[in-house]
Scaffold this motif. Structure first.
Motif, PDB file in Angstrom:
ATOM      1  N   GLU A 133      -9.243  15.187  37.305  1.00 43.69           N
ATOM      2  CA  GLU A 133      -8.933  14.001  36.525  1.00 43.69           C
ATOM      3  C   GLU A 133      -9.836  13.936  35.308  1.00 43.69           C
ATOM      4  O   GLU A 133     -11.026  14.290  35.385  1.00 43.69           O
ATOM      5  CB  GLU A 133      -9.168  12.760  37.388  1.00 43.69           C
ATOM      6  CG  GLU A 133      -8.832  11.480  36.673  1.00 43.69           C
ATOM      7  CD  GLU A 133      -9.275  10.249  37.458  1.00 43.69           C
ATOM      8  OE1 GLU A 133     -10.158  10.390  38.329  1.00 43.69           O
ATOM      9  OE2 GLU A 133      -8.743   9.174  37.202  1.00 43.69           O
ATOM     10  N   SER A 134      -9.261  13.544  34.176  1.00 42.57           N
ATOM     11  CA  SER A 134     -10.075  13.276  32.994  1.00 42.57           C
ATOM     12  C   SER A 134      -9.421  12.122  32.262  1.00 42.57           C
ATOM     13  O   SER A 134      -8.214  12.168  31.987  1.00 42.57           O
ATOM     14  CB  SER A 134     -10.125  14.523  32.106  1.00 42.57           C
ATOM     15  OG  SER A 134     -10.695  14.177  30.862  1.00 42.57           O
ATOM     16  N   ASN A 135     -10.184  11.116  31.965  1.00 47.88           N
ATOM     17  CA  ASN A 135      -9.650   9.908  31.315  1.00 47.88           C
ATOM     18  C   ASN A 135      -8.430   9.380  32.066  1.00 47.88           C
ATOM     19  O   ASN A 135      -7.416   9.062  31.467  1.00 47.88           O
ATOM     20  CB  ASN A 135      -9.272  10.192  29.862  1.00 47.88           C
ATOM     21  CG  ASN A 135     -10.483  10.550  29.049  1.00 47.88           C
ATOM     22  OD1 ASN A 135     -11.580  10.053  29.314  1.00 47.88           O
ATOM     23  ND2 ASN A 135     -10.302  11.441  28.083  1.00 47.88           N
ATOM     24  N   SER A 136      -8.537   9.362  33.364  1.00 41.56           N
ATOM     25  CA  SER A 136      -7.494   8.879  34.278  1.00 41.56           C
ATOM     26  C   SER A 136      -6.176   9.642  34.144  1.00 41.56           C
ATOM     27  O   SER A 136      -5.157   9.219  34.649  1.00 41.56           O
ATOM     28  CB  SER A 136      -7.279   7.358  34.140  1.00 41.56           C
ATOM     29  OG  SER A 136      -6.443   7.074  33.052  1.00 41.56           O
ATOM     30  N   GLN A 137      -6.222  10.796  33.441  1.00 39.31           N
ATOM     31  CA  GLN A 137      -5.039  11.642  33.455  1.00 39.31           C
ATOM     32  C   GLN A 137      -5.266  12.769  34.457  1.00 39.31           C
ATOM     33  O   GLN A 137      -6.340  13.378  34.487  1.00 39.31           O
ATOM     34  CB  GLN A 137      -4.758  12.218  32.059  1.00 39.31           C
ATOM     35  CG  GLN A 137      -3.370  12.807  31.987  1.00 39.31           C
ATOM     36  CD  GLN A 137      -3.156  13.650  30.736  1.00 39.31           C
ATOM     37  OE1 GLN A 137      -4.101  14.070  30.070  1.00 39.31           O
ATOM     38  NE2 GLN A 137      -1.888  13.920  30.435  1.00 39.31           N
ATOM     39  N   TYR A 176     -13.920  17.633  33.768  1.00 39.83           N
ATOM     40  CA  TYR A 176     -12.969  17.022  34.679  1.00 39.83           C
ATOM     41  C   TYR A 176     -13.661  16.655  35.985  1.00 39.83           C
ATOM     42  O   TYR A 176     -14.591  17.337  36.410  1.00 39.83           O
ATOM     43  CB  TYR A 176     -11.814  17.979  34.994  1.00 39.83           C
ATOM     44  CG  TYR A 176     -10.839  18.144  33.844  1.00 39.83           C
ATOM     45  CD1 TYR A 176      -9.681  17.383  33.781  1.00 39.83           C
ATOM     46  CD2 TYR A 176     -11.108  19.066  32.830  1.00 39.83           C
ATOM     47  CE1 TYR A 176      -8.798  17.531  32.731  1.00 39.83           C
ATOM     48  CE2 TYR A 176     -10.233  19.220  31.758  1.00 39.83           C
ATOM     49  CZ  TYR A 176      -9.066  18.448  31.719  1.00 39.83           C
ATOM     50  OH  TYR A 176      -8.193  18.589  30.671  1.00 39.83           O
TER      51      TYR A 176
END
Lengths: 518, 415, 297
Positions: A133-137, A176
């Motif tokens: 996950e990164s920036n809630s993506q 991430y």
């Protein structure tokens, strides 16, 4: 008791009033709360119904008049919510195409079609994945079969990355956060719908994981265009459009299912009256339905009444024991009794032929006439305890003085029954008899369990039989094979209801005159 | 007086209404945040699985173990077998349906047409399942079912009455008759027939119901049922106007009673009835089904398995539970031990085949073919049994079979 | 005088003889009816005592007799039989009491008050129940799901929800039955009470209800039995095993014909019939007892 009775009416009136206000206040508060919640969900119609219902109840109980309504409201509330809703829902369904393949909403149907169109590429290796996950993506960190690490998200195709490995599997990558399986559980829809393109060219397919642990390459056979609301076959280019009948339709007119529920107006009623498969059997099935219902009422009433009279005489010894015996069939599940009867009536092995008739070979269930008699006999067994109880109750309403007076006059037992008890009983029981008629008119269970409608009428194009009644015929027409056509069945049941209701209303009219004469 | 009463009432009502309106205002905010977080808490906590009542116990232990491993609770809900499918179809898309449902593979056509089940991915595990199980779980080229157990008919023999397996159908009748019991052979029928139980004999005459297309799926346009005239003639010969070895008077209950009380030598039935026969003290042997024709008698295979609800919020957990847990050898063997039906996983099936009864069913199912799940099959069931029942009871076999084929064909064409 | 006496005596004797003779006939009739009523039940009892047996496979009833199935039901962990039993009693009795009360309230209004739409109302509540219940299960599932989102206490998977569904049928043909009975109670009784200063509610609760006890008992018994035997609606409404009723729990044992456990089911059905018989015995004195006679005197 005496204290209460001599107490001034006003003080009890005040007490009642306080209780009344408390209950009504609570009710209205609840209604306001529910109304607010419903409005916030956008259910304006239901919200309005709830609020109007509460206002009506409040008015009824605060008013000095409307006395009958005060007595009927509690029962009517339940009747309106549960019984009337079922009727309303059936009527609603009768105007829709609700049936196998048309049970979803359009959005759900698109979701299902897209989900079913996912094809795993035949040579796809299996990739073990870590969801990151990164920036809630969300993204997928995958370990390729050659041991290298790749990373991608829904927007950026897979690319090689430097990752941290553990037991030969890429488990973390800079920038991430790696999610553990437990972390995925709160966002399963996101994980499930995540498709990471294999390359910039979308037709190369994408990587998806269904279980959050292993991913495979998929292509989608269909793609959906939300703007035009069309589906396109990615292989052939064929475009499927909303055909207006609750399904996507291709250029050559082929429907693809699942489809969705739409309003179809009077289609189901038109089909119900023009359905060719029931034309042939309709006349005799209707005749038998009426005969079955009428004969059932007749014999059930006769036997129930006979028993009630027999065991109502205080001088009859052992009547409590007899009464229990008469109630017992009613204390067991009806389908169990019907199944036992079905076995007892078996031609070669049944109790009736083998034991009672000493080895006879009477085709109780396979001969058209005998099957009808058998169904009636089983229905009698299932129904007489009810009628016995009801008649016993109704008999108590005949004042002892009437009988005494008649006895003093030297009236014989038979005359008393014929001229005094029976007319009185008929007045109070006529509605029960009409209702029993209506119940048996639609008594699907007894037919289904005893003969299944058989023996079959081999001439008809549908598997209809000699003991089928209208409602079981409807089942055979609307629920054929794997197809469940609830729309058609609802239309049929509304038509049947109109027939039964008409017969009942006419009968009620006649009992009304009966009542007024006495 | 009246005025006072009314104004008191109105005042009280207003007060309560305002009060609760205030309350509801103050409670809506946390309530709203509750609902937004509710799916998450649900998702992390529980998978709801609908199963047949008689399998609920077999799965209870597996559910407990899975929770211990992963922290995901599995709620096994025993449902009526007779209403499970319709209830699932109606409830799946409503948001209150289960995450997973157990069912038979022949529901696949109906479930996919309704769009209520999601495809599974068995991945490399696919080849670990018995070919018939994998075949049955695939619909239109996609796997939708995690196969759990395979059921097929076999011939039960009372080994105290008949020592050796029968070579063919006539040999079986001869051996059964020689044993001197009332019924050499029983098979469940009933007034409306039972084509499932007669199907092995039908295939012995080379007449399956549907042909298969190039991809191996049953093809509704290839109705091969009509090739069964030879079978129909044979059936007539076994019926009430012939040898009377097959009778519509023999219901499931009567067949069971005759075999378990030693009055029948052979019983064509499924694994579900073995326990009753063994418990009744019968020395049960399980043989392949003796063929009455020139080809082997192939029974239908029924594959029990699990489907994932297309509208579940827990699809990742559901897939993990099915593919990575229920699809493993240890779990399938454990399920077998409490359920007694042949596991669908090859390794598990082999592991339990030391039991001669299971081995017998497995051998009898060697030639088994999956029951067709295509919607057209529903049309066949409608007419099939009744036609067979009337042939057994002396109707002209050729004409009745031709009528059956015509009825089915027109029902398929009409839909 | 003496001739008249003689005639009277003869009349009386012949009357007694006739009565005795007809009693003999009555017992014959009663016994025949008892056999008809009990015969299928013997199969059920026999099946319940034979743990490996079938329901209708054999006419040799009571070939094997044992209490295994009863023991299995009562002792096993997999069937919370006693919980189901308790649930059925609670749901059945609550439904019965409330149905009788709601029905009697309406019947009182129909019988004692004159208002516009009275006949139509009476007719409507009977007609509503004639509607084919084809989609009832689907509709009730949807309804309770929606209700449960707002008021979880009476939503899906609650016993209160199930009772509410049953109460939807409280007004119906049974109300008509009560209405007919209420009509036979002379209105002079109400009027006398009203002169004494009693309000309509007091008259209803303390006088009328006691006078119509027989029909209340009959209706109560009928709605108790109906809810005890229902599994169609109950199996959709009640999901958790520990909330389910006897009918739902037992029916599951036989819903799959291949795995049907008729012995356990029959044993359960036999035990489930006990409360019905007990309730009947308890109510019998109200149904045919002297309460009415005593009060009308």
């Amino acid at each position: 008791m005496t204290d209460l009775r001599s107490a001034p009416t006003r003080s009890t009136g005040m007490g009642t009033l306080v209780a009344k206000i408390t209950v009504l206040g609570g009710l209205d508060a609840l209604a306001v709360f529910l109304g607010a919640v419903l409005v916030s969900r956008g259910d304006y119609v239901i919200a309005a119904l709830v609020v109007v219902g509460a206002i009506v109840l409040t008015v009824i109980y605060l008013s000095e008049r409307l006395l009958p309504a005060k007595y009927m409201a509690p029962g009517l509330v339940f009747l309106a919510i549960f019984q009337v809703f079922v009727i309303g829902y059936t009527v609603y369904i009768a105007f829709t195409n609700y049936s196998t393949g048309h049970i979803l909403t359009q959005d759900q149907a698109v979701e299902a079609l897209l989900s079913q169109s996912q094809r795993r590429l035949p040579d796809s290796p299996s990739y073990s994945v870590t969801v990151v996950e990164s920036n809630s993506q969300l993204g997928l960190l995958v370990t390729a079969p050659d041991g290298t690490a790749l990373l991608g998200t829904a927007d950026s195709p897979l690319r090689p990355v430097d990752a941290t490995f553990q037991d030969g599997q890429a488990v973390a990558v800079e920038g991430y956060t790696s999610l553990r399986f437990a972390d995925l559980l709160g966002r399963q829809d996101e994980v499930f719908s995540l498709a990471v393109p294999l390359a910039d060219d979308a037709s190369a397919g994408s990587l998806r994981t269904l279980d959050g642990r292993t991913a495979y390459q998929y292509t989608s056979k269909l793609s959906f265009d939300p703007a035009s609301e069309t589906l396109t076959d990615t292989e052939t280019g064929e475009v499927y459009v909303d055909g207006g009948e609750g399904a996507f339709v291709g250029e050559d007119g082929t429907e693809i299912l699942p489809g969705w529920q739409v309003n179809v107006g009077l289609d189901n009623f038109t089909r119900a009256v023009s359905e060719p498969s029931i034309r042939g059997p309709l006349v005799y099935v209707t005749a038998w339905t009426i005969a079955f219902a009428a004969l059932s009422v007749g014999i059930i009433f006769a036997l129930g009444l006979l028993m009630a009279l027999l065991f109502n005489d205080p001088s009859m010894r052992g009547r409590t024991a007899y009464r229990i015996v008469m109630v017992l069939p009613y204390a067991f599940p009806a389908f169990l009794g019907a199944m036992v009867w079905s076995g007892m009536l078996s031609q070669s092995f049944g109790f009736i032929n083998q034991v009672v008739l000493g080895g006879a070979s009477i085709p109780w269930l396979t001969d058209p006439t005998l099957a009808k008699i058998s169904v009636l006999m089983v229905n009698l067994w299932l129904g007489f305890p009810y009628m016995f109880l009801v008649a016993t109750g109704a008999l108590q309403a005949i004042p002892g003085e009437v009988r005494e007076a008649a006895r003093v006059d030297g009236t014989s037992r038979w005359q008393m029954l014929r001229h005094i008890e029976l007319p009185l009983l008929l007045i109070s029981m006529a509605p029960i008899l009409i209702a029993t008629f209506a119940f048996n008119f639609n008594n699907f269970n007894v037919i289904y369990l005893v003969t299944g409608g058989g023996p079959r009428d081999t001439g008809a194009g549908i598997p209809v039989g000699q003991t089928d009644i209208l409602i079981s015929l409807v089942y055979k027409v609307a629920f054929t094979g794997q197809n469940r056509d609830y729309g058609l069945a609802s239309a049929f049941s509304i038509i049947i209801f109109i027939v039964v209701a008409a017969i009942s209303v006419i009968s009620f009219r006649r009992t009304k005159t009966l009542e007024e004469i006495s | 007086m009246h005025m006072t009463k009314k104004s008191i009432a109105a005042g009280a009502l207003l007060a309560v209404a305002v009060l609760t309106a205030g309350c509801s205002n103050s409670t809506t905010t946390p309530a709203a945040s509750d609902t937004s977080s509710a799916p998450e808490t649900n998702a992390t906590s529980t998978l709801t699985v609908w199963v047949d009542a008689e399998r609920a116990d077999a799965l209870a232990q597996a559910a407990t173990d899975y929770e211990a491993q992963t922290g995901i609770a599995v709620d096994i809900v025993a449902r009526d077998n007779s209403t499970l499918k319709d209830d699932f179809i109606q409830q799946a898309s409503s948001g209150s349906g289960p995450d997973i449902a157990m069912g038979a593979h022949d529901w696949l056509g109906e479930l996919t047409t309704n769009g209520v089940i999601a495809p599974l991915e068995l991945g490399d595990k696919a080849s670990d399942f018995l070919p018939v199980a994998l075949d049955a779980s695939t619909y239109d080229g996609i796997v939708y079912e995690l196969p759990y157990a395979v059921e097929n008919l076999a011939m039960l023999r009372n080994a105290d009455l008949v020592a050796e397996p029968a070579a063919n159908f006539d040999d079986m009748i001869a051996k059964g008759t020689a044993a001197g019991v009332e019924f050499p052979f029983v098979v469940e029928q009933g007034e409306n027939g039972n084509p499932y139980h007669l199907y092995p004999f039908q295939t012995a005459f080379g007449a399956p119901v549907f042909g298969r297309d190039a991809a191996g799926s049953y093809d509704p346009t290839q109705l091969t049922l009509g090739d069964g005239t030879a079978f129909a003639q044979w059936l007539y010969g076994q019926g009430s106007k012939g040898a009377n070895t097959i009778s519509t008077e023999i219901t499931g209950d009567i067949a069971k009673e005759k075999f378990t009380t030693g009055q029948a030598a052979f019983w064509l039935t499924g694994p579900w009835n073995v326990k009753a026969a063994v418990d009744a003290g019968i020395n049960v042997a399980v043989d392949a089904i003796p063929s009455p024709g020139s080809e082997p008698a192939q029974p239908f295979a029924g594959v029990k398995g699990f489907f994932v609800n297309q509208y579940s919020d827990n699809k990742v957990a559901a897939n993990d539970f099915l593919v990575n847990y229920l699809g493993t050898v240890d779990v399938q063997v454990a399920l077998f031990e409490s359920g007694g039906v042949l596991p669908a996983l090859t390794a598990a099936a082999d592991a339990v085949s030391s039991d001669p009864i299971i081995a017998g069913f497995k051998a009898a199912g060697m030639d088994a073919v999956p029951m067709p799940a295509i919607p057209a099959m529903g049309r066949v069931w409608e007419f099939w049994g009744i036609a067979e029942a009337s042939i057994i009871n002396g109707a002209d076999p050729d004409a009745t079979w031709a009528q059956l084929t015509a009825d089915v064909q027109s029902a398929i064409d009409g839909s | 005088m003496s001739a008249l006496d003689l005639t009277a005596a003869r009349l009386e004797r012949s009357g007694r003889r006739r009565r005795r003779k007809s009693h003999g006939l009555r017992h014959v009739a009663a016994l025949v009816l008892s056999v008809y009523a009990l015969l299928p039940l013997l199969y059920i009892v026999s099946a319940s005592l034979n743990p490996t047996g079938t329901l209708t496979g054999s006419n040799r009833l009571f070939r094997l007799v044992g209490l295994d199935s009863y023991r299995r039901l009562l002792a096993s962990d997999q069937f919370p039989f006693l919980t189901w039993f308790k649930n059925s009693l609670v749901i059945g009795l609550t439904t019965a009491v409330l149905s009788v009360f709601l029905g009697a309230l309406a019947a009182y209004a129909f019988s004692r008050m004159r208002f516009r739409g009275r006949r139509t109302g009476l007719l409507t509540i009977v007609l509503v129940q004639m509607f084919p219940q084809l989609l009832a299960v689907v509709a009730i599932f949807l309804l309770l799901t929606r209700i449960g989102e707002l008021v979880p206490a009476i939503g899906l998977n609650t016993q209160a929800g199930l009772i509410s569904v049953y109460l939807g049928a409280a007004l119906g043909v049974n109300t008509y039955l009560m209405y007919g009975y209420f009509n036979t109670v002379p209105t002079e009784i109400d009027e006398a009470a009203r002169v004494d200063g009693a309000g309509h509610m007091r008259i209803f609760l303390t006088i009328i209800l006691r006078l119509v006890a027989p029909i209340l008992a009959v209706v109560g018994l009928l709605s108790f039995i109906t809810s005890m035997n229902d599994f169609v609606i109950a199996s959709v409404v009640l999901i958790d095993p520990e909330k389910q009723t006897l009918a739902v729990g037992l029916y599951r044992m036989v819903s799959n014909p291949n795995y049907a456990d008729w012995s356990a089911f029959a044993a359960g059905a036999v035990m489930a019939s006990i409360p019905v018989v007990a309730l009947f015995l308890f109510l019998q004195k109200y149904i045919v007892g002297g309460l009415t006679a005593g009060s009308t005197k």
